[in-house]
Enzyme design. Sequence first.
Site, PDB file in Angstrom:
ATOM      1  N   LYS A 236      -6.296  -4.600   0.640  1.00 47.15           N
ATOM      2  CA  LYS A 236      -6.873  -3.617   1.565  1.00 47.15           C
ATOM      3  C   LYS A 236      -6.136  -3.700   2.901  1.00 47.15           C
ATOM      4  CE  LYS A 236     -11.171  -1.874   3.501  1.00 47.15           C
ATOM      5  NZ  LYS A 236     -10.563  -1.662   4.831  1.00 47.15           N
ATOM      6  N   TRP A 237      -5.373  -2.685   3.204  1.00 47.35           N
ATOM      7  CA  TRP A 237      -4.554  -2.659   4.408  1.00 47.35           C
ATOM      8  C   TRP A 237      -5.388  -2.276   5.616  1.00 47.35           C
ATOM      9  CZ3 TRP A 237       0.395  -4.372   4.152  1.00 47.35           C
ATOM     10  CH2 TRP A 237       0.910  -4.548   2.865  1.00 47.35           C
TER      11      TRP A 237
END
Length: 344
Positions: free
Chosen positions: A24-25
Amino acid sequence: MLAKAVDTVPAHDSVEGGLAFEPKWDGFRAIVHFDGSSVEIESRGSKPLTRYFPELVEAFARLLPSPCVIDGEIVVRSGPAGNERLDWEALSARIHPAESRVRRLAAETPAMFVAFDLLGLGEPGLDASSLVDRPFGERRAALEELVAPLGDPVHLTRITTDTDVARGWLTEFEGAGLDGVVAKPLAAAYAPGKRIMLKVKHHRTADVVVLGYRVHKSGVGVGSLLLGLYDDEGELRNVGGASAFSDARRLELVEELEPLVQRDDSGELVKGETERSRFSAGKDVSFVRLEPTRVVEVRYDQMEGDRFRHTAQFDRWRPDRDARSCTFDQLEIPVAYDLSKVLV
């Protein structure tokens, strides 16, 4: 397409067709539209981002071989080679009204784009055809064929169907500034505005001092609590806020905190102001000052420098804690992890 929060990384086979997992950026969610010659970038809420990232516009126009629509994340990295991480502050600074500033920051803190879905694809000279009704597994395969050969600053996010690997990412990649893991049903079509995906983020607790409160935007009750921690020099520093109270709870908090409210000799409330930022321009940043003696336990996901990255969540009062004992030492610091090892 959005994600629903869950407590743990789910098993790959927990949904029909299986799940795929991605890091998850922590950046700006963005949709890139390329018609074969021009590029438009918009946010998740359809706000235009094109003018703020000229270096990405140039790169997309130069690198993309055919018309397409790509879903992904704009991020900025910083740090020395071998110890890079995501830099949220540098990314936030890229949203600036002055064209000269935009150009300067594009050179000083260039952004990169991490692609994780393909919504449209066309042949050279033709409009992109929609892929949103295709299963994610097919869209991902097409995305890999399109993006993998491009190179910096356009990257393809990692993916795995191994639940244990994904659980390892949850721990390791936090050291590079990422904030969790996303699980996507391989058989699902793209569903804009719906929480089809699942996200797992870090959840921790900390005992912090209540510095004050902001009045709710309605003008009644507590809108948010301002939180602080003592540093090594014994100075109480603002580390963020806690909010999301019900209407009833906002009123209760006013009564609970009344004995701590600071007043001047005339009995008027003593107010302070938090620092302004480009996001708070024109907003009321004043708050009611409180005697810094009340301790509250809050839940948070991660730190950005010496502040909570996102708004913390009120958990419970801690009358057993001395405010002076609430220091930065209690915070869990993730082990550093080089961002270049996360990028494909």
